[in-house]
Design a protein around this motif. Structure first.
Motif, PDB file in Angstrom:
ATOM      1  N   PRO A 324      22.145 -31.956 -18.522  1.00 13.41           N
ATOM      2  CA  PRO A 324      22.793 -31.344 -19.688  1.00 13.41           C
ATOM      3  C   PRO A 324      22.781 -29.824 -19.526  1.00 13.41           C
ATOM      4  O   PRO A 324      22.082 -29.276 -18.667  1.00 13.41           O
ATOM      5  CB  PRO A 324      21.898 -31.768 -20.862  1.00 13.41           C
ATOM      6  N   ARG A 325      23.548 -29.140 -20.370  1.00 11.64           N
ATOM      7  CA  ARG A 325      23.546 -27.679 -20.275  1.00 11.64           C
ATOM      8  C   ARG A 325      22.164 -27.151 -20.652  1.00 11.64           C
ATOM      9  O   ARG A 325      21.406 -27.803 -21.384  1.00 11.64           O
ATOM     10  CB  ARG A 325      24.617 -27.089 -21.179  1.00 11.64           C
ATOM     11  N   PRO A 326      21.804 -25.974 -20.161  1.00  9.35           N
ATOM     12  CA  PRO A 326      20.473 -25.420 -20.467  1.00  9.35           C
ATOM     13  C   PRO A 326      20.279 -25.289 -21.971  1.00  9.35           C
ATOM     14  O   PRO A 326      21.227 -25.014 -22.714  1.00  9.35           O
ATOM     15  CB  PRO A 326      20.488 -24.047 -19.784  1.00  9.35           C
ATOM     16  N   PRO A 327      19.063 -25.473 -22.450  1.00  9.15           N
ATOM     17  CA  PRO A 327      18.824 -25.368 -23.894  1.00  9.15           C
ATOM     18  C   PRO A 327      19.077 -23.956 -24.396  1.00  9.15           C
ATOM     19  O   PRO A 327      18.713 -22.971 -23.744  1.00  9.15           O
ATOM     20  CB  PRO A 327      17.343 -25.765 -24.047  1.00  9.15           C
ATOM     21  N   THR A 366      12.386 -32.388 -24.301  1.00  8.13           N
ATOM     22  CA  THR A 366      13.628 -32.411 -23.525  1.00  8.13           C
ATOM     23  C   THR A 366      14.034 -31.006 -23.118  1.00  8.13           C
ATOM     24  O   THR A 366      14.425 -30.754 -21.970  1.00  8.13           O
ATOM     25  CB  THR A 366      14.746 -33.074 -24.342  1.00  8.13           C
ATOM     26  N   ALA A 367      13.940 -30.063 -24.058  1.00 10.29           N
ATOM     27  CA  ALA A 367      14.324 -28.685 -23.752  1.00 10.29           C
ATOM     28  C   ALA A 367      13.480 -28.127 -22.617  1.00 10.29           C
ATOM     29  O   ALA A 367      13.996 -27.463 -21.703  1.00 10.29           O
ATOM     30  CB  ALA A 367      14.180 -27.808 -25.002  1.00 10.29           C
ATOM     31  N   CYS A 368      12.187 -28.393 -22.641  1.00 17.06           N
ATOM     32  CA  CYS A 368      11.296 -27.890 -21.597  1.00 17.06           C
ATOM     33  C   CYS A 368      11.662 -28.489 -20.244  1.00 17.06           C
ATOM     34  O   CYS A 368      11.760 -27.770 -19.234  1.00 17.06           O
ATOM     35  CB  CYS A 368       9.846 -28.210 -21.958  1.00 17.06           C
ATOM     36  N   ALA A 369      11.876 -29.808 -20.197  1.00 19.25           N
ATOM     37  CA  ALA A 369      12.201 -30.472 -18.934  1.00 19.25           C
ATOM     38  C   ALA A 369      13.543 -29.997 -18.388  1.00 19.25           C
ATOM     39  O   ALA A 369      13.688 -29.731 -17.187  1.00 19.25           O
ATOM     40  CB  ALA A 369      12.210 -31.985 -19.134  1.00 19.25           C
ATOM     41  N   VAL A 370      14.549 -29.880 -19.257  1.00 20.67           N
ATOM     42  CA  VAL A 370      15.876 -29.459 -18.803  1.00 20.67           C
ATOM     43  C   VAL A 370      15.860 -27.994 -18.374  1.00 20.67           C
ATOM     44  O   VAL A 370      16.507 -27.614 -17.388  1.00 20.67           O
ATOM     45  CB  VAL A 370      16.919 -29.714 -19.912  1.00 20.67           C
ATOM     46  N   VAL A 464      10.861 -35.964 -13.459  1.00 17.53           N
ATOM     47  CA  VAL A 464      10.289 -35.519 -14.726  1.00 17.53           C
ATOM     48  C   VAL A 464      10.626 -36.566 -15.774  1.00 17.53           C
ATOM     49  O   VAL A 464      11.792 -36.949 -15.921  1.00 17.53           O
ATOM     50  CB  VAL A 464      10.873 -34.163 -15.184  1.00 17.53           C
ATOM     51  N   VAL A 465       9.610 -37.021 -16.495  1.00 17.33           N
ATOM     52  CA  VAL A 465       9.803 -37.988 -17.572  1.00 17.33           C
ATOM     53  C   VAL A 465       9.372 -37.328 -18.870  1.00 17.33           C
ATOM     54  O   VAL A 465       8.337 -36.648 -18.909  1.00 17.33           O
ATOM     55  CB  VAL A 465       8.971 -39.264 -17.332  1.00 17.33           C
ATOM     56  N   THR A 466      10.154 -37.479 -19.937  1.00 16.23           N
ATOM     57  CA  THR A 466       9.718 -37.022 -21.255  1.00 16.23           C
ATOM     58  C   THR A 466       9.529 -38.228 -22.160  1.00 16.23           C
ATOM     59  O   THR A 466      10.266 -39.207 -22.072  1.00 16.23           O
ATOM     60  CB  THR A 466      10.733 -36.059 -21.905  1.00 16.23           C
TER      61      THR A 466
END
Length: 669
Positions: A324-327, A366-370, A464-466
């Protein structure tokens, strides 16, 4: 009073959701809402509620459900909203202002939007319309043909609105936004040609022509395989348009001066968005970030990606980029990002590194992982895969076979070569990526068992798993390294508010900013929702919102923005609990300060000590409570408020939650 059809069937008054009872009762309400201010014959209700031959007492059952609905609506103050459920002989009439129904408001907003004639006005209208959706339409109704047909019709209207929003963004030149809104819909509806055509054009206009053409070929194969047809006019038209534009770009490049003079760059040429950067050259938007010399992610000599060009079924040079696009406005989390780097770039073990980003709902997993994935994409030149496992979303979690099929197709495997079983597809996936440098991001996992078939093979891949669960099973069997996320402190929380609202607005009242962080429990999701409330009310000072949030009856409602909010996130967590654990959480919510031990919890819940301890352990694993020290548990204020609001809806009402017993199930917020 609001009536929801675009997701789980629900009726809300203020921040409270009325308890509607089992699936058939919700279905009766849904059918009346689908035909508001119209008499609905009893026989139609019976035919819709029972797919097979209805029982002899069907009329009595329906009459009972109508009676209970009438009482529930009355308890919710229906009369004040002009809502009345009446009987007319052997038919029923739900009289109400139609703007109280989300499906009606959705239709009005879509009708007002004119994406081609007035795209700037259409974008907010269509975003507001799509924001009314909280999951698959008519969730919670019985699975009979009439409801399936009604849900399908509503979904068609949603997809039409998504396509219109994509066109509006395109007309404004915001092609990245168009691609983002169309991508997720295209993944879920891979045979909808108009949707794919719009996505192809958006991708091409962002410089990603190879991705755009790949979507065409993938869809063409699926149409042939599953329907036995060729692409229609819209899909072919988009494909030919891209090919013509590519050819024109190559001619322009050949005619350009060979030197690096002013005429060589082509930047600023007139005639609308430039679809490609100089003919056959790979556009800058598609280049992975460069790795430093000597890093494992450095491109191979000659521009080829190591391990990518000759893999089975892989088109030379193709590398899937599904992130996805960066947070937006991502701040802080330096410690967690550093931990992820240490875990995921460790090549000393000879194994494929695996990290689990875990934490409570709304903490920003999710934001951290992405964010990390985008920062380190250059270290994974063979591609980045992303999948939402829907472990804590509406409906069922994503089956591994579905995710593996998407991964294999993205990696270039022809559809006819994708194994049907999850086990075979998992083996094919591991074999395909064994020698590649690939990053896999698995978002929103429910359990370790859901994740294991999706783990890549080979030492050069990283995953990476969230999850809201700790996923202890992955730690035990797959040497996953946990990276925990906690709530933001005062300084970080105020910085996030400043990024969303502007630093001046926060600086004028720093004490109120700290108070807002406390009232939001330091959750980024809650703080972003609070910022959305303040953005919509530019004359409000921070202290005014803080004062409103002190009203615990309104706090969860105020910390919501369309389809996003703390209540919706918590509802998905609680929906995954057993009935016993849901009742235990409700009991814990009655404590005054949110601190207690196992003995106090047992007394509140009426459970024995062993049963209580097991339940507390499961709640802690799901981050619904926190074990601060040995036998010292805390429950956050927002979780307490949510559990109090829903107290009696799971175990106490006779409707079990997600354990599979009863008609309740997950509700959206």
């Amino acid at each position: 009073m609001d009536f929801s059809l675009l997701g789980p069937i629900a009726v809300t008054t203020g921040s409270a959701e009325l308890s509607l009872g089992p699936a058939k009762r919700r279905s009766v309400l849904a059918l009346l809402l689908l035909q508001p201010n119209t008499t609905v014959p009893l026989e139609q209700l019976i035919d819709s509620l029972w797919e097979d031959e209805p029982p002899e007492h069907a009329r009595t059952v329906v009459q009972g459900h109508v009676s209970r609905l009438r009482a529930t609506l009355a308890e919710g103050g229906a009369e004040a909203y002009g809502v009345e459920l009446t009987t007319h002989g052997s038919a029923y009439l739900l009289r109400l202002p139609e703007e109280l129904i989300d499906a009606h408001r959705f239709g009005e907003l879509v009708t007002l939007a004119r994406p081609e004639a007035a795209p700037a006005d259409a974008v907010p209208l269509l975003r507001e319309a799509l924001g009314l959706w909280r999951g698959p339409a008519l969730t919670g109704t019985v699975t009979s043909p009439p409801f399936a047909a009604a849900a399908h019709a509503l979904e068609e209207r949603r997809l039409t609105a998504v396509e219109a929003l994509g066109r509006a963004y395109g007309a404004l030149g915001e092609h990245e936004q168009a691609a983002a809104i169309l991508y997720s819909a295209a993944v879920n509806h891979p045979l909808r040609e108009g949707l794919i055509a719009g996505l192809m054009r958006a991708l091409f206009r962002t410089g990603r022509q190879s991705d755009a053409l790949e979507w065409f070929h993938r869809t063409r194969r699926l149409l042939s395989e599953e329907l036995g047809v060729d692409p229609g006019e819209r899909l072919r038209g988009a494909y030919e348009e891209i090919l013509r534009a590519e050819a024109a770009g190559k001619v322009r490049k050949a005619a350009a001066p060979p030197s690096g003079g002013a005429g060589a760059s082509g930047a600023g040429s007139a005639g609308g968005p430039r679809p490609a950067t100089g003919g056959g050259a790979r556009p800058a938007a598609e280049e992975p970030p460069s790795a430093a010399p000597g890093e494992t992610g450095a491109p191979a000599p000659g521009g080829a990606r190591a391990g990518a060009a000759n893999g089975p079924g892989q088109r030379a040079g193709a590398a899937p980029r599904l992130l996805p696009r960066p947070p937006a406005r991502f701040l802080g989390r330096e410690h967690q990002l550093t931990s992820l780097t240490q875990v995921l770039t460790d090549r000393t073990t000879g194994e494929s590194p695996l990290a689990v980003v875990a934490g409570p709902a709304g903490v920003g997993k999710t934001a951290c992982a992405v964010q990390w994935a985008h920062l380190h994409a250059g270290s994974f030149p063979d591609g980045q895969l992303f999948a939402d496992l829907r472990g804590f979303g509406e409906g069922d979690e994503a089956p591994p076979a579905e995710i593996l099929r998407d991964f294999l197709l993205a990696l270039g495997t022809p559809p006819e070569r994708v194994p049907r079983s999850a086990e075979a597809a998992s083996a094919e996936f591991r074999s395909l990526v064994a020698e590649r440098r690939l990053l896999v991001v698995l978002d929103n996992a429910r359990s370790s068992a859901q994740v294991r078939p999706l783990l890549p093979g080979g030492p050069h891949c990283a995953t990476v798993v969230t999850s809201r669960s700790r996923l202890d099973g992955l730690v035990a069997t797959d040497w996953a390294r946990p990276v925990g996320l906690q709530a933001l402190g005062h300084e970080e929380g105020a910085a996030l508010l400043g990024a969303m609202l502007g630093p001046d607005r926060v600086a004028e009242d720093p004490a109120a900013a700290r108070e807002l962080v406390d009232l939001c429990d330091g959750l980024p999701l809650a703080l972003r929702a609070a910022a959305a409330q303040l953005t919509a009310r530019p004359r409000w000072r921070l202290a005014r919102l803080a004062a409103a949030l002190h009203d615990e009856r309104r706090r969860l409602a105020l910390l919501s923005a369309e389809d996003t909010g703390v209540a919706a996130a918590l509802r998905m967590s609680v929906a995954r609990l057993s009935a016993d654990d849901a009742r235990l959480l409700s009991a814990l919510a009655t404590t005054s300060d949110g601190h207690l031990n196992a003995s106090a919890a047992a007394a509140l819940a009426g459970y024995d000590q062993e049963r209580t301890q097991d339940g507390l352990d499961r709640l802690a694993e799901m981050h619904l409570v926190d074990e601060e020290a040995t036998d010292v548990y805390t429950i956050s204020t927002l979780t307490q408020l949510f559990a109090r609001d829903t107290r009696g809806e799971s175990g106490e009402s006779g409707e079990a939650g997600p354990s599979g017993t009863g008609d309740g199930g997950a509700k959206s917020g």
